[in-house]
Design a protein around this motif. Sequence first.
Motif, short mmCIF file in Angstrom:
data_model
loop_
_atom_site.label_atom_id
_atom_site.label_comp_id
_atom_site.label_asym_id
_atom_site.label_seq_id
_atom_site.Cartn_x
_atom_site.Cartn_y
_atom_site.Cartn_z
N GLU A 1 0.83 -1.20 0.00
CA GLU A 1 0.00 0.00 0.00
C GLU A 1 0.87 1.26 0.00
OE1 GLU A 1 -3.50 2.15 -0.13
OE2 GLU A 1 -3.22 -0.02 -0.29
N ALA A 2 1.94 1.25 0.81
CA ALA A 2 2.84 2.40 0.88
C ALA A 2 3.55 2.62 -0.46
CB ALA A 2 3.86 2.19 1.99
N LEU A 3 3.98 1.54 -1.10
CA LEU A 3 4.66 1.66 -2.38
C LEU A 3 3.71 2.18 -3.46
CD1 LEU A 3 6.73 -1.64 -2.25
CD2 LEU A 3 7.64 0.68 -2.15
N ALA A 4 2.50 1.66 -3.47
CA ALA A 4 1.52 2.12 -4.45
C ALA A 4 1.20 3.60 -4.26
CB ALA A 4 0.25 1.28 -4.35
N GLU A 5 1.08 4.02 -3.02
CA GLU A 5 0.73 5.41 -2.74
C GLU A 5 1.79 6.38 -3.21
OE1 GLU A 5 -1.89 7.24 -1.52
OE2 GLU A 5 -2.98 5.40 -1.92
N GLU B 1 2.71 -8.71 -4.85
CA GLU B 1 1.55 -8.12 -4.20
C GLU B 1 1.53 -6.60 -4.43
OE1 GLU B 1 -1.94 -7.51 -2.16
OE2 GLU B 1 -1.05 -9.37 -2.98
N ALA B 2 2.70 -5.96 -4.40
CA ALA B 2 2.77 -4.52 -4.66
C ALA B 2 2.34 -4.21 -6.09
CB ALA B 2 4.18 -4.01 -4.40
N LEU B 3 2.77 -5.04 -7.05
CA LEU B 3 2.37 -4.82 -8.44
C LEU B 3 0.88 -5.06 -8.62
CD1 LEU B 3 3.13 -4.17 -11.35
CD2 LEU B 3 3.66 -6.60 -11.68
N ARG B 4 0.35 -6.07 -7.93
CA ARG B 4 -1.09 -6.32 -8.02
C ARG B 4 -1.87 -5.10 -7.54
NH1 ARG B 4 -5.28 -7.16 -5.18
NH2 ARG B 4 -4.11 -6.90 -3.24
N ARG B 5 -1.41 -4.53 -6.43
CA ARG B 5 -2.08 -3.34 -5.90
C ARG B 5 -1.97 -2.17 -6.87
NH1 ARG B 5 -6.01 -0.65 -4.16
NH2 ARG B 5 -5.54 1.16 -2.86
N LEU B 6 -0.80 -1.99 -7.47
CA LEU B 6 -0.62 -0.92 -8.46
C LEU B 6 -1.53 -1.14 -9.67
CD1 LEU B 6 3.21 -0.17 -8.65
CD2 LEU B 6 1.37 1.45 -8.15
N GLY B 7 -1.63 -2.38 -10.11
CA GLY B 7 -2.47 -2.68 -11.26
C GLY B 7 -3.93 -2.33 -11.03
#
Length: 290
Positions: free
Chosen positions: A234-238, A265-271
């Motif tokens: 979540e932090a990386l996506a934000e 998981e970070a890429l999934r959230r970004l997607g």
Amino acid sequence: QFGTEEVRSGHVILACLKTPVLEGILSKISAEFDKIEADTVLGRFEEIVSGSLDGASAVGGTEEKTEVPRPAPGRESALAKYATDLKQRARDAKIDPVVGRDPEIRQIVDILMRRRQNNPILTGEAGVGKSRLLHEFRQRIDERGVRVLAGRCQSYGGAAPYLPFIEVLRSLLRRPGDTPEQPGAEDAAARVHAIDPALNAFVPLYLQLLSIAAGAHPLPRHPRGDQLQAAVPEALAEILVRAAAGSPVVLLLDDWHCSDAGSREALRRLGEIAGAHALLLVVTSRPDAA
């Protein structure tokens, strides 16, 4: 030890002979290596190599040997001295351009310009040129007012957690003129704040990812274990979404077949959220992991 900045063949052979595992490998290559007494050669190295190519470089010919001065801290790193900066060579147009891949590069651009499903994945077996194609694509868009951030997964030695996103985070917080050393906690926190003050709550997570001593920004007690693993993507996506608010961002992720679970998981959230922002994703992977 030898008073020279160059590593010559004699140095390498001596190092192998002084290392038990490597000494065994040399013996398998040739029994002649068994005749070399490493300690004897080490004591008479200059005399033995005198008159050879190694001698001319290692001992400076007939000149008196002087101690090699060490560079002042921060002025020249070993990486800058002994490695080749391929990015700088590319910027200086010293790398041969890709030939015959214009259709693929145009296809990447076409996909990125779609309103939906606009995040291309470049797939191919090892050695077909995925990374080279990605580099060429980056060279072509660097001049178009787009911020390009790149991260590469580790293809050997195991997948380090969040490695490609740590590279991206470092690039995002880097400023012109920075030394190779990372900024301190307060400096890093100020750079995060400059992107968007709303990111201040994530500063402890960013510091932990970058292995920067937290100082006045320790992790709260509650995000541990599973909670921490959920908070990092979540932090990386934000921070990427907030950075894209200032100017379009293209995120390049190379060798994704070697990615770790946290990065996936970070890429999934970004997607999930990239389509609503000026954030475009380009990923390279092998077919069996795409």
